[in-house]
Design an enzyme around this catalytic site. Structure first.
Site, PDB file in Angstrom:
ATOM      1  CB  ALA A 141     -14.493 -35.539  12.130  1.00 12.87           C
ATOM      2  CE  LYS A 142     -16.652 -42.037   9.173  1.00  9.42           C
ATOM      3  NZ  LYS A 142     -15.727 -42.829   8.375  1.00  9.42           N
ATOM      4  N   GLY A 143     -18.702 -37.205   8.276  1.00 10.67           N
ATOM      5  CA  GLY A 143     -19.756 -36.389   7.687  1.00 10.67           C
ATOM      6  C   GLY A 143     -20.345 -37.091   6.491  1.00 10.67           C
TER       7      GLY A 143
END
Ligand code: GLU
Length: 452
Positions: A141-143
């Site tokens: 994931a990444k944000g």
């Protein structure tokens, strides 16, 4: 070939039905109808190209290619934040979850002016294969939030962090998606994040983020884990090549939580640090920089600019400084077709995510310069994040030595997998790292099959 009358078939009058005159948009340069159109970006193209190269080498089934490339979930949020002067500003944030097959998703949250959906999607994809390479039970994931953290006060950053955490609340959780530090975020932001999430559910949930302060359920050794992991990788690679750290001259681009730790730890282990840089500029000293001096200057003045420990150069000059090992530890796409011809080293170690473009990659390979890929080189951060999450679930803390020795073991095993696969498949280390990750996730996806 599509049969006549099937959707998309040649001469089929029906395939355009319902596009309402939007053909130009759908077929045009934006190509929004194609899968992945939403996150098309320079970095996504790099990620996709690397994925496809490895998938070709593995002869990956078309069905698995489809399932493994595109991110499974992506959330865009726009939210208002009150600035210190009383005005209200809208910020845009993202959270992309790439693969839901391997366990909860895992990856950092970055604050930077160029954060975009395309960037987060590429970085989330790399997190998936990084975790798979290290055999961590996570998808990627990444944000992040698009903002300039250097122009925001601590109070404003707190309000942004808390609001962002509330906005992505519906898709995160200790068994769903566990954020962590990334560019311009650290223990302080993780404490605000953990507090906001805990307030919403009504009890403390330390395992919702990793990279927290120790007293809130953080782990010993997480703060320096990414940098230390880079150092362990360099040591393991030199062992593999039959070389010695004491003979290496090293240039490091980036002097944040990763670059500064790499420079400090390599110097402490006997390497000569010939150049460092940060956003404010670079410093070069062919006989070696005195790292404790440089660190105390930065401690006092925040940036390298003005530091008398070496000759002042521009921050991009550092990439062209003659050395044995070049460590890009700042932003993505730093070594490009334009400057790679002037790079003067034997080994590039990717402490940052995606610092070398595919064109630069080819030229490095043609010149016999090996690259230790990001999937392995900077995996120390998420590996110790995994240790933190495990300790939080067990309500039991490990010592710093335990964390460090497990990290070192895990990275050495990761390098072995990469080197063995590179030999077996006759590919470079980057393709090998992707192949190991893709095979593992592909096997899991195949076994879980498609439901419904
Ligand atoms: N942001 C780091 C990375 O890119 C760490 C992510 C994590 O610890 O979950 O690998």
């Amino acid at each position: 070939m599509a049969s006549p009358g099937s959707p998309g078939g040649e001469g089929d009058g029906r395939e355009r039905r319902g596009t309402g005159g939007w053909d130009e948009v759908l077929d045009g340069e934006a190509g929004l109808v194609a899968p992945g159109g939403e996150w098309r970006s320079a970095l996504w193209r790099t990620a996709q190209q690397r994925f496809e190269r490895a998938a070709d080498r593995l002869d990956l089934a078309p069905e698995l290619r489809e399932r493994l490339l595109e991110p499974r979930r992506s959330l865009t949020v726009n939210f208002p934040v009150r600035r210190d002067d009383g005005t209200v500003q809208t910020f845009t944030g993202y959270r992309v979850q790439h693969t839901l097959t391997m366990g909860p998703t895992k990856g950092g949250v970055r604050y930077a002016p160029a954060v975009s959906l395309g960037e987060c999607a590429a970085l989330a994809l790399w997190m998936t294969f990084k975790c798979a390479l290290l055999e961590l039970p996570f998808g990627g994931a990444k944000g992040g939030v698009r903002c300039d953290p250097n122009r925001l006060s601590a109070d404003e950053l707190e309000r942004i962090t808390r609001r962002y955490a509330s906005e992505i609340f519906p898709i995160i959780g200790p068994d769903r998606d566990i954020p962590a530090p990334d560019m311009a975020t650290g223990e302080r932001e993780m404490a605000w994040f953990m507090d906001t999430y805990s307030q919403q559910v009504g009890h403390p949930v330390p395992e919702i983020v990793t990279g927290k302060p120790l007293v809130l359920g953080g782990t010993a050794g997480r703060k320096f884990a990414t940098g230390l992991g880079v150092v362990y990788c360099i040591e393991a690679v030199l062992d593999h090549l039959g070389d010695d750290l004491g003979r290496q001259r090293v240039a490091v681009q980036g002097f944040g939580n990763v670059g500064a730790v790499v420079a400090r730890e390599l110097a402490a282990r006997g390497a000569t640090i010939v150049a460092v840089s940060d956003v404010s500029g670079g410093l070069v000293a062919p006989d070696g920089l005195d790292l404790p001096d440089v660190m105390s200057w930065v401690g006092e003045h925040r940036f390298l600019r003005g530091c008398p420990a070496g000759r002042a150069v521009s921050r991009t000059d550092v990439l062209e400084t003659p050395c044995d090992i070049l460590v890009p530890a700042a932003l993505e796409h730093q070594l490009t077709a334009r400057n790679v011809g002037r790079v003067d080293c034997r080994l590039v170690v990717e402490a940052a995510n995606g610092p070398v473009t595919p064109e630069a990659d080819e030229r490095l390979a043609a010149r016999g310069i090996a690259v230790v890929p990001d999937l392995l080189a900077n995996a120390g951060g998420v590996t110790v994040s995994y240790f933190e999450w495990v300790q939080d679930q067990q309500k039991y803390s490990w010592t710093e030595d335990e964390v460090a020795s497990r990290l070192q073991r895990q990275l050495r095993t990761g390098l072995r997998r990469v080197v063995d696969t590179a030999e077996q498949l006759d590919v470079d280390w980057r393709a090998a790292a992707h192949c190991v990750g893709i095979e593992r996730v592909g096997e899991a996806a195949r076994l879980r099959a498609i439901y419904p």
